[in-house]
Write a protein that holds these residues in place. Structure first.
Motif, PDB file in Angstrom:
ATOM      1  N   ALA A   1      -4.498 -33.077  11.429  1.00  0.00           N
ATOM      2  CA  ALA A   1      -4.699 -33.760  12.715  1.00  0.00           C
ATOM      3  C   ALA A   1      -5.521 -32.963  13.715  1.00  0.00           C
ATOM      4  O   ALA A   1      -5.659 -33.391  14.861  1.00  0.00           O
ATOM      5  CB  ALA A   1      -3.343 -34.116  13.335  1.00  0.00           C
ATOM      6  N   ASN A   2      -6.068 -31.826  13.324  1.00  0.00           N
ATOM      7  CA  ASN A   2      -6.878 -31.023  14.240  1.00  0.00           C
ATOM      8  C   ASN A   2      -8.354 -31.065  13.854  1.00  0.00           C
ATOM      9  O   ASN A   2      -8.689 -31.144  12.675  1.00  0.00           O
ATOM     10  CB  ASN A   2      -6.427 -29.565  14.233  1.00  0.00           C
ATOM     11  CG  ASN A   2      -5.088 -29.346  14.911  1.00  0.00           C
ATOM     12  OD1 ASN A   2      -4.040 -29.534  14.295  1.00  0.00           O
ATOM     13  ND2 ASN A   2      -5.122 -28.963  16.184  1.00  0.00           N
TER      14      ASN A   2
ATOM     15  N   SER B   1      -0.050 -28.946  19.796  1.00  0.00           N
ATOM     16  CA  SER B   1       0.056 -30.201  20.559  1.00  0.00           C
ATOM     17  C   SER B   1      -1.297 -30.702  21.060  1.00  0.00           C
ATOM     18  O   SER B   1      -1.394 -31.341  22.118  1.00  0.00           O
ATOM     19  CB  SER B   1       1.012 -30.020  21.748  1.00  0.00           C
ATOM     20  OG  SER B   1       2.306 -29.649  21.314  1.00  0.00           O
TER      21      SER B   1
ATOM     22  N   THR C   1      -4.363 -33.153  21.311  1.00  0.00           N
ATOM     23  CA  THR C   1      -4.570 -34.589  21.097  1.00  0.00           C
ATOM     24  C   THR C   1      -5.730 -34.788  20.131  1.00  0.00           C
ATOM     25  O   THR C   1      -6.843 -34.347  20.399  1.00  0.00           O
ATOM     26  CB  THR C   1      -4.880 -35.309  22.425  1.00  0.00           C
ATOM     27  OG1 THR C   1      -3.800 -35.090  23.338  1.00  0.00           O
ATOM     28  CG2 THR C   1      -5.056 -36.800  22.195  1.00  0.00           C
ATOM     29  N   PRO C   2      -5.492 -35.435  18.976  1.00  0.00           N
ATOM     30  CA  PRO C   2      -6.566 -35.620  17.994  1.00  0.00           C
ATOM     31  C   PRO C   2      -7.699 -36.487  18.550  1.00  0.00           C
ATOM     32  O   PRO C   2      -7.480 -37.326  19.443  1.00  0.00           O
ATOM     33  CB  PRO C   2      -5.867 -36.324  16.822  1.00  0.00           C
ATOM     34  CG  PRO C   2      -4.416 -35.982  16.986  1.00  0.00           C
ATOM     35  CD  PRO C   2      -4.192 -35.919  18.466  1.00  0.00           C
TER      36      PRO C   2
ATOM     37  N   ASP D   1       3.815 -38.273  10.943  1.00  0.00           N
ATOM     38  CA  ASP D   1       2.955 -37.088  11.067  1.00  0.00           C
ATOM     39  C   ASP D   1       1.852 -37.235  10.026  1.00  0.00           C
ATOM     40  O   ASP D   1       0.716 -37.493  10.359  1.00  0.00           O
ATOM     41  CB  ASP D   1       3.731 -35.777  10.953  1.00  0.00           C
ATOM     42  CG  ASP D   1       4.728 -35.737   9.825  1.00  0.00           C
ATOM     43  OD1 ASP D   1       4.683 -36.581   8.917  1.00  0.00           O
ATOM     44  OD2 ASP D   1       5.582 -34.819   9.822  1.00  0.00           O
TER      45      ASP D   1
ATOM     46  N   ALA E   1      -0.480 -32.426  14.747  1.00  0.00           N
ATOM     47  CA  ALA E   1      -1.488 -31.506  15.292  1.00  0.00           C
ATOM     48  C   ALA E   1      -0.860 -30.191  15.739  1.00  0.00           C
ATOM     49  O   ALA E   1       0.176 -30.176  16.409  1.00  0.00           O
ATOM     50  CB  ALA E   1      -2.212 -32.168  16.457  1.00  0.00           C
TER      51      ALA E   1
ATOM     52  N   ALA F   1      -0.586 -37.658  15.840  1.00  0.00           N
ATOM     53  CA  ALA F   1      -0.605 -36.584  16.840  1.00  0.00           C
ATOM     54  C   ALA F   1       0.520 -35.585  16.623  1.00  0.00           C
ATOM     55  O   ALA F   1       0.381 -34.400  16.931  1.00  0.00           O
ATOM     56  CB  ALA F   1      -0.522 -37.188  18.245  1.00  0.00           C
ATOM     57  N   ASN F   2       1.663 -36.043  16.086  1.00  0.00           N
ATOM     58  CA  ASN F   2       2.790 -35.137  15.837  1.00  0.00           C
ATOM     59  C   ASN F   2       2.438 -34.037  14.844  1.00  0.00           C
ATOM     60  O   ASN F   2       3.107 -32.998  14.798  1.00  0.00           O
ATOM     61  CB  ASN F   2       3.986 -35.925  15.287  1.00  0.00           C
ATOM     62  CG  ASN F   2       4.591 -36.858  16.319  1.00  0.00           C
ATOM     63  OD1 ASN F   2       4.392 -36.671  17.514  1.00  0.00           O
ATOM     64  ND2 ASN F   2       5.320 -37.871  15.873  1.00  0.00           N
TER      65      ASN F   2
ATOM     66  N   TYR G   1      -7.190 -40.382  18.891  1.00  0.00           N
ATOM     67  CA  TYR G   1      -6.346 -40.808  20.007  1.00  0.00           C
ATOM     68  C   TYR G   1      -7.156 -40.855  21.298  1.00  0.00           C
ATOM     69  O   TYR G   1      -7.002 -41.786  22.107  1.00  0.00           O
ATOM     70  CB  TYR G   1      -5.163 -39.852  20.170  1.00  0.00           C
ATOM     71  CG  TYR G   1      -4.041 -40.070  19.177  1.00  0.00           C
ATOM     72  CD1 TYR G   1      -2.843 -40.651  19.557  1.00  0.00           C
ATOM     73  CD2 TYR G   1      -4.179 -39.692  17.847  1.00  0.00           C
ATOM     74  CE1 TYR G   1      -1.804 -40.850  18.659  1.00  0.00           C
ATOM     75  CE2 TYR G   1      -3.158 -39.879  16.938  1.00  0.00           C
ATOM     76  CZ  TYR G   1      -1.970 -40.468  17.348  1.00  0.00           C
ATOM     77  OH  TYR G   1      -0.954 -40.666  16.446  1.00  0.00           O
ATOM     78  N   ASN G   2      -8.019 -39.869  21.486  1.00  0.00           N
ATOM     79  CA  ASN G   2      -8.837 -39.862  22.699  1.00  0.00           C
ATOM     80  C   ASN G   2      -9.879 -40.968  22.695  1.00  0.00           C
ATOM     81  O   ASN G   2     -10.243 -41.479  23.766  1.00  0.00           O
ATOM     82  CB  ASN G   2      -9.518 -38.497  22.858  1.00  0.00           C
ATOM     83  CG  ASN G   2      -8.565 -37.450  23.408  1.00  0.00           C
ATOM     84  OD1 ASN G   2      -7.636 -37.768  24.146  1.00  0.00           O
ATOM     85  ND2 ASN G   2      -8.785 -36.191  23.044  1.00  0.00           N
TER      86      ASN G   2
END
Length: 412
Positions: A99-100, A195, A197-198, A253, A192, A189-190, A201-202
């Motif tokens: 997620a990063n 914490s 924000t991927p 996740d 990543a 996002a959980n 999501y943005n």
């Protein structure tokens, strides 16, 4: 008038949802395969996945052991993004198993960093320092570095102030010879680290896409480098035939869901199983018990190879998901690598399946963040529940719609 509306609706269904598809944002996906692929590449990918899923190497998870690993893996699907102002192009792997977002730093001196595009914050007018460190595990090592904030553009979608990782050191030599510079995680996002924000999501938070949905069409056939499309903001029905089968996410996740059953040649490999859809691997990973049964049923050699002359007679691997049977024929789950045939189904001792590109290349996959669900539909129209009459299945949906149209016209 009612009759006319019904006819118009059915004709629209036959033609596909054109208007909706026009609102989608399309990211071309390119495919890179090693010029010489080998069994060592497959084992490298297994090692990479162990680190990614935090699975220790044990005797039971190491079906094939004692062999040096290659310093690159098997197959990737990747695309271009830009970071900074002015934008610098980076090639990233779109990975639903993490997620990063991260890319190499200009002051990283590892072999992997030096052979790829590097991010230099001093050359971007929109860079904002974060001050935090970050470490991500992949394979036997991973990356360590710091967090930065900058403008990230994905397919003309401009994300302002996206936080991402900048690798000062890459500890895993599996990245030395890969075609991509970094990874863009598309997990929940959980998942990543720190914490963050991927990016996806943005995209939705900044109203760059209308729905919090993305989907993958991967092309695993052909000889060109074009590998399909990542669709942002929804799904394109022109890429699949029939209905989408949806199942809820069981753990938000990874993209993990319930799978009713896995069957091979009448042998039940598992019941009430868990599975994860992961675009970051070319393989299918099985739980150890399921793999032991599969290993015996397919008569796999200790080095994971099989006799190439027997591939066409091997059984279809069937997954039952949401009441639908999704089959993978042996022509897809057996890989031809450097003159030998190697089964692309491995294990690392987990209690869940990982369905990588061998599966996703057969089945268009929709990742629906808003409704916390995942959907699958056949790219070709055939579910491969058997190896005969697979082309007939491609016409089933169209035939059914025409039959329904005929019945309604008679009623009115």
């Amino acid at each position: 008038m009612l009759k006319a509306f019904i006819v118009l609706g059915l004709v629209s269904a036959l033609a596909g949802v054109g208007a909706g598809a026009d609102l989608l944002h399309r990211m071309p996906i390119y495919k890179w395969e090693n010029s010489v692929k080998s069994r060592k590449n497959v084992m490298s990918e297994v090692a990479h996945l162990r680190g990614k899923y935090n699975v220790a190497t044990t005797a039971t998870s190491d079906i094939i052991s004692g062999e040096p690993l290659a310093n690159s893996m098997n197959m990737y699907y990747y695309g271009q993004i830009t970071i900074g102002t002015p934008g610098v192009i980076f090639i990233v792997m779109f990975d639903t198993g993490s997620a990063n977002l991260w890319v190499p730093s200009y002051n990283c001196t590892s072999t992997a960093c030096l052979s790829h595009t590097q991010y230099n914050p001093n050359q971007s007018t929109t860079f904002v320092p974060n001050g935090s460190d970050i470490t991500l595990k992949y394979g036997t090592g991973g990356m360590s570095g710091y967090l930065a904030m900058d403008t990230v553009t994905v397919n003309n979608l401009v994300i302002l102030n996206q936080t991402f990782g900048v690798a000062v050191s890459e500890l895993d030599n599996h990245f030395d010879n890969v075609a991509f510079d970094g990874i863009l995680g598309m997990g929940f996002a959980n998942l990543a680290e720190d914490s963050v924000t991927p990016p996806f999501y943005n995209m939705y938070n900044e109203a760059l896409i209308s729905q919090p949905v993305f989907s993958f069409y991967l092309s695993i056939d052909g000889t060109t480098s074009m590998g399909g499309e990542l669709i942002l903001g929804g799904s394109d029905p022109n890429y699949y035939i029939g209905n989408m089968t949806y199942v809820p996410i069981s753990r938000d996740d990874y993209w993990q869901f319930d799978m009713s059953e896995a069957v091979l040649n009448g042998v039940t490999l598992c019941s009430n199983c868990q599975a994860i859809a992961d675009t970051g691997t070319s393989l299918i990973m099985a739980p150890i018990d399921a793999y032991t049964k599969l290993y015996s049923t397919l008569d796999i050699n200790p080095d994971a190879s099989v006799d190439c002359s027997t591939v066409s007679s091997m059984p279809v691997l069937k997954f039952v998901i949401g009441g639908t049977v999704f089959g993978i024929p042996p022509s897809y789950y057996v890989l031809y690598l450097d003159g030998e045939c190697v089964v692309g189904i491995q294990t690392m001792g987990t209690d869940f399946w990982i369905l990588g590109d061998i599966f996703i290349g057969q089945y268009y996959t929709e990742f629906d963040v808003g409704n916390n669900r995942i959907g699958f539909a056949s790219v070709s129209g055939a579910q491969y529940t058997n190896q005969a009459n697979s082309q007939f299945a491609s016409f089933t949906t169209i035939f059914s719609l025409f039959a329904l149209l005929n019945i309604i016209l008679k009623l009115y």
